[in-house]
Write a protein that holds these residues in place. Sequence first.
Motif, mmCIF file in Angstrom:
data_model
loop_
_atom_site.group_PDB
_atom_site.id
_atom_site.type_symbol
_atom_site.label_atom_id
_atom_site.label_comp_id
_atom_site.label_asym_id
_atom_site.label_seq_id
_atom_site.Cartn_x
_atom_site.Cartn_y
_atom_site.Cartn_z
ATOM 1 N N THR A 1 0.833 -1.201 0.000
ATOM 2 C CA THR A 1 0.000 0.000 0.000
ATOM 3 C C THR A 1 0.871 1.256 0.000
ATOM 4 O OG1 THR A 1 -1.674 -1.198 1.259
ATOM 5 C CG2 THR A 1 -1.845 1.191 1.238
ATOM 6 N N SER A 2 0.450 2.232 -0.789
ATOM 7 C CA SER A 2 1.117 3.536 -0.826
ATOM 8 C C SER A 2 0.044 4.615 -0.711
ATOM 9 C CB SER A 2 1.866 3.730 -2.143
ATOM 10 O OG SER A 2 2.877 2.770 -2.294
ATOM 11 N N ALA A 3 0.392 5.697 -0.027
ATOM 12 C CA ALA A 3 -0.508 6.845 0.089
ATOM 13 C C ALA A 3 0.246 8.094 -0.354
ATOM 14 C CB ALA A 3 -0.994 7.003 1.522
ATOM 15 N N VAL A 4 -0.455 8.947 -1.082
ATOM 16 C CA VAL A 4 0.146 10.164 -1.617
ATOM 17 C C VAL A 4 -0.811 11.316 -1.350
ATOM 18 C CG1 VAL A 4 1.040 11.285 -3.694
ATOM 19 C CG2 VAL A 4 1.145 8.796 -3.488
ATOM 20 N N ASN A 5 -0.262 12.450 -0.931
ATOM 21 C CA ASN A 5 -1.107 13.632 -0.826
ATOM 22 C C ASN A 5 -0.374 14.825 -1.414
ATOM 23 O OD1 ASN A 5 0.658 13.986 1.491
ATOM 24 N ND2 ASN A 5 -0.765 15.561 2.146
ATOM 25 N N GLY A 6 -1.162 15.809 -1.810
ATOM 26 C CA GLY A 6 -0.564 16.995 -2.395
ATOM 27 C C GLY A 6 -1.612 17.992 -2.824
ATOM 28 N N ILE A 7 -1.150 18.932 -3.637
ATOM 29 C CA ILE A 7 -2.013 20.005 -4.135
ATOM 30 C C ILE A 7 -1.765 20.174 -5.626
ATOM 31 C CG2 ILE A 7 -2.512 22.486 -4.018
ATOM 32 C CD1 ILE A 7 -1.535 22.410 -1.114
ATOM 33 N N VAL A 8 -2.846 20.384 -6.354
ATOM 34 C CA VAL A 8 -2.777 20.727 -7.770
ATOM 35 C C VAL A 8 -3.347 22.133 -7.908
ATOM 36 C CG1 VAL A 8 -3.715 20.239 -10.063
ATOM 37 C CG2 VAL A 8 -2.990 18.359 -8.587
ATOM 38 N N GLN A 9 -2.619 22.981 -8.624
ATOM 39 C CA GLN A 9 -3.146 24.308 -8.940
ATOM 40 C C GLN A 9 -3.426 24.333 -10.430
ATOM 41 O OE1 GLN A 9 -0.549 27.736 -8.536
ATOM 42 N NE2 GLN A 9 -2.279 28.990 -7.917
ATOM 43 N N SER A 10 -4.636 24.709 -10.786
ATOM 44 C CA SER A 10 -5.023 24.751 -12.194
ATOM 45 C C SER A 10 -4.559 26.059 -12.827
ATOM 46 C CB SER A 10 -6.545 24.624 -12.336
ATOM 47 O OG SER A 10 -7.167 25.817 -11.934
ATOM 48 N N VAL A 11 -4.593 26.099 -14.158
ATOM 49 C CA VAL A 11 -4.239 27.340 -14.852
ATOM 50 C C VAL A 11 -5.256 28.434 -14.550
ATOM 51 C CG1 VAL A 11 -2.922 26.209 -16.687
ATOM 52 C CG2 VAL A 11 -5.348 26.635 -17.010
ATOM 53 N N GLU A 12 -6.421 28.056 -14.057
ATOM 54 C CA GLU A 12 -7.440 29.024 -13.636
ATOM 55 C C GLU A 12 -7.202 29.493 -12.203
ATOM 56 O OE1 GLU A 12 -8.300 25.903 -14.783
ATOM 57 O OE2 GLU A 12 -8.888 26.416 -16.817
#
Length: 142
Positions: free
Chosen positions: A90-101
């Motif tokens: 099992t692997s867990a990943v977290n983060g943030i994506v910022q859109s071009v908007e």
Amino acid sequence: METTTNIKIIYSEDCGNNYRNKLIREFYIAFTKKNIDFILDHVENDVHWQIVDIAFILGKEQFTKRIKQHMENVRIKTLHIKNIVINGRTSAVNGIVQSVENKNYSFCDIYHFSNAGKHAKIQRISSYINNFSMEVTNVCYH
């Protein structure tokens, strides 16, 4: 950190000893580069993908259709992978994506691999996505 096709990708360097950590990071980078072949090469034919409270995708055919839709609809400006945690299969990943908007989306994905081996493929994914629902002009990543 790297920049690809005007997309900023932020992640912590690791010691390089964990193949699964590198694979997960490359999986996200492949998404930003719209490299569907890399992604499909690393999922099982009977992959299960649950986007919590939104959809349940079963099988590689449906997975391919949905991931292509996401690639077409999501215009990423910045991908910040904050953490990759690995425990056996099992692997867990977290983060943030910022859109071009300039909208932020936080995410947490849990991956279950077919086995703990080096060449295991992704068998199940549970995705939790939160839309901040606000415009972001100055984001501090740490």
